[in-house]
Every structure is written in structure tokens, then in C-alpha cells.
Design an enzyme around this catalytic site. Sequence first.
Site, PDB file in Angstrom:
ATOM      1  N   HIS A   1      -2.500  -0.954  -3.051  1.00  0.00           N
ATOM      2  CA  HIS A   1      -3.758  -0.035  -2.928  1.00  0.00           C
ATOM      3  C   HIS A   1      -3.564   1.202  -3.783  1.00  0.00           C
ATOM      4  O   HIS A   1      -2.716   1.860  -3.365  1.00  0.00           O
ATOM      5  CB  HIS A   1      -4.075   0.404  -1.458  1.00  0.00           C
ATOM      6  CG  HIS A   1      -4.151  -0.791  -0.560  1.00  0.00           C
ATOM      7  ND1 HIS A   1      -4.077  -0.878   0.811  1.00  0.00           N
ATOM      8  CD2 HIS A   1      -4.800  -1.898  -0.833  1.00  0.00           C
ATOM      9  CE1 HIS A   1      -4.354  -2.158   1.011  1.00  0.00           C
ATOM     10  NE2 HIS A   1      -4.944  -2.893   0.255  1.00  0.00           N
TER      11      HIS A   1
ATOM     12  N   ASP B   1      -4.175  -5.280   5.875  1.00  0.00           N
ATOM     13  CA  ASP B   1      -4.677  -5.918   4.854  1.00  0.00           C
ATOM     14  C   ASP B   1      -3.600  -7.148   4.551  1.00  0.00           C
ATOM     15  O   ASP B   1      -2.428  -6.683   4.314  1.00  0.00           O
ATOM     16  CB  ASP B   1      -5.008  -4.846   3.533  1.00  0.00           C
ATOM     17  CG  ASP B   1      -5.742  -5.840   2.512  1.00  0.00           C
ATOM     18  OD1 ASP B   1      -6.350  -6.775   2.639  1.00  0.00           O
ATOM     19  OD2 ASP B   1      -5.645  -5.165   1.328  1.00  0.00           O
TER      20      ASP B   1
ATOM     21  N   SER C   1       0.972  -1.174   0.273  1.00  0.00           N
ATOM     22  CA  SER C   1       0.057  -0.241   0.036  1.00  0.00           C
ATOM     23  C   SER C   1       0.971   1.241   0.106  1.00  0.00           C
ATOM     24  O   SER C   1       1.637   1.381  -0.775  1.00  0.00           O
ATOM     25  CB  SER C   1      -1.046  -0.038   1.244  1.00  0.00           C
ATOM     26  OG  SER C   1      -1.804   1.011   1.238  1.00  0.00           O
ATOM     27  N   THR C   2       0.614   2.040   0.988  1.00  0.00           N
ATOM     28  CA  THR C   2       1.460   3.208   0.890  1.00  0.00           C
ATOM     29  C   THR C   2       3.087   3.065   0.814  1.00  0.00           C
ATOM     30  O   THR C   2       3.571   2.292   1.842  1.00  0.00           O
ATOM     31  CB  THR C   2       1.384   4.196   2.393  1.00  0.00           C
ATOM     32  OG1 THR C   2       0.004   4.171   2.355  1.00  0.00           O
ATOM     33  CG2 THR C   2       1.924   5.451   2.526  1.00  0.00           C
TER      34      THR C   2
ATOM     35  N   MET D   1      -0.222   0.826   5.426  1.00  0.00           N
ATOM     36  CA  MET D   1      -1.075   1.048   6.455  1.00  0.00           C
ATOM     37  C   MET D   1      -2.027   0.224   6.804  1.00  0.00           C
ATOM     38  O   MET D   1      -2.367  -0.500   5.786  1.00  0.00           O
ATOM     39  CB  MET D   1      -1.607   2.361   6.478  1.00  0.00           C
ATOM     40  CG  MET D   1      -2.291   2.871   7.733  1.00  0.00           C
ATOM     41  SD  MET D   1      -1.073   4.025   8.398  1.00  0.00           S
ATOM     42  CE  MET D   1      -2.010   4.875   9.650  1.00  0.00           C
TER      43      MET D   1
END
Length: 357
Positions: free
Chosen positions: A203, A299, A176-177, A296
Site C-alpha cells: 500500500h 486487506d 502495508s505499514t 493495518m
Amino acid sequence: MAKDIRVLIVDDSAFMRKLISDFLNEHPNINVIGTARNGKEAILKIKEMQPDVVTLDVEMPEMNGLEALQVIMKEIPTRVVMLSSTTQEGAENTFLAISYGAVDFIAKPSGPLSLDLDKVKDEIIQKVLMASKANMKGLLNKTNQDSSLLPKKDFPKFNRTTANIHQNKLICIGTSTGGPRALQQVLTNFPKTVNAPILIVQHMPAGFTKSLANRLDSLCHIHVKEAENGEIVQNGTAYIAPGGYHMKVRKGGNHFYIYLDQTEPIGGHRPSVDLMFLSVSELKNVLKIAVLMTGMGSDGTKGLKALKSSGSTIAIAESEESSVVFGMPKSAIATNLVDEIVHLEKIAPTIMKYMDV
């Protein structure tokens, strides 16, 4: 409650500066300490005010956001969240910004002057909060290639016609991030003959994943593409789940097929790493290598448990030291199901040692 996160807003539009400031100042932990109209002014104010987080527009006069970001990360490293348009050029600029060291980005809903910015108000607040916790060491960790200087590759793609159709290994990556830079580091270190397909959930909103895939494809020995519904997965190819779609894998005959759908988000995410991992856990007689990198939240943790229960799964997590945000890897590690915890630059070699198993 103290307003302990100090933010500088950089945008050439007075309307946008006011709107973003109002959004952020509503949060009890955020204090907008100033604004700037262009990159030059931003650099001066960052040096003077030393904000915790900067929101930085891309398109500005005198010095644009990309030019300013390069100076900021070189002279006064600061956590930066980019605001960009959803056009193809905007998406390409976004990935340049991330490669230069931006923590994350927010897509403006309707172009440079988004009067409907309130649609992403919560996202702006959450990404500023998240950016304030980002690991600067991870942000400053140089990828193994300066992608802004690289010519488009001229070497041949992996010959997919000779790929082993009966797959026996599958690499699954969730991030993600900080993910785009992390993916660049990992995927560029795979040889073109890697004997497995690579499934990736990053993401990211719709409209950006295709540009991410094209960018990575131009840098890698392997083929990188945005996944398409119904296609057969091939060795030596990485498939990135399209923004806004869940990605699953199913077996049919001697092939594995990609299935995309727009069922409800899982834990706020679509695509969801958990859902991809869960679908892969149902495949029989396959060695699964599951990788969780910077991001973050948690998931991927639920899906990892299912993968491990199904057997024949190697789990790899990115280390805290190299993660921009040590959320997803930390959650996975807490399950005690992770086999290897490695620095970002070691992830590709760690995966490859299992290719001969």
C-alpha cells in the site's frame, strides 16, 4: 473522551505547524503537546515531553528530518511519521527514513509548503492514530543490511532468457505499514535463482512505488521492478504493483501476464492485496505461496480464503513480535487458514523451503 495520544509537530514552517496542529487537535483522542522548528529542537523536546507520536518534516534547516530521525531512534526511540514531498528525491528520502525506523510517511500534495494540505487531512489523522499503536520492537528490528552504507550491487542479474517460461510456482506478498523495511528483509534473502516470480502489493501512493522498486533492486540478488501492464512474469523477478493501480495475473498460452487497472479501490486500497490474491486463485496447476506481512486492517484476508479454496496454496503470516502493525497478518491468522506464522527474518527461508516441493 480523554485525549490520550500526545503528539509533537516538527516543521520549519509556522503555517504548516499550525495547520497540522489544528487538524490533529480536532480528533478527540489526539493532543498536540508541542511543536519544533528543526531537528535539533525536536530532539530536545522529545526528551523533555516524551510524546507518543512525532510528525517530522524532511526538509528543515540546522538539522533535517533524516538526521534528526537517526538520533531519535538511537537515543530516544519514538514513533515517527514523516512528511515528504512527492519528488523523486522526496521518495528516496522517504525510504531512507523508513529504513532508519519511521513508522510511515505522508506525501505532501504540492511540495514543501502545501497550502492544500487539507487534501490529506484524514490521512494525517489516521496515520498518527495508527502510529500510536505501532510495535516499537518491530520498528527497532534491524534489517539484515544497513542499506544506507551499501554500494550498488555489481553481481549479474538472474538470466531471464533461461527462465522456465512455463511457471509452476508463484510467490505473492501483501503488506502495508512497515512494509518497505519488511520487504527489504525478505527480498534480500532470496537467491538470484529463486524458481518463481514474486508479486508484491505494498500500500503506497503513486510516485513512490518506482523508487521503492529501484531501491530494493539495488540491494537484492533478484531483479525488483515496478510492474508494467502486459508484461510476462519471469522467475527470479519481483514485481511491485504501481501506486494507484490494481495488479492482476492472467494466463495466456504458456505465459502469465500482469494486468494493471484503475478500477475502484477495494476496501479503500488501490492496489489491493485481496484483488491480487483473487486473480492468482484462478490460475490452475500452480503452487501459490501467499505471504501477509505488517500492515493495518485486513486487506488480503478475503483473497487468502479464495486462494485456499482453489487448492495448492501455502499461506505464511508474519508474527506479532516482528510486525510493526499486526493488522493484516492477525486478520489472516484468524481465518485458521495460515500454514506458517514466522518472525520477519524467517519469512524468506520459509518460502524457499517450498521451492523444492
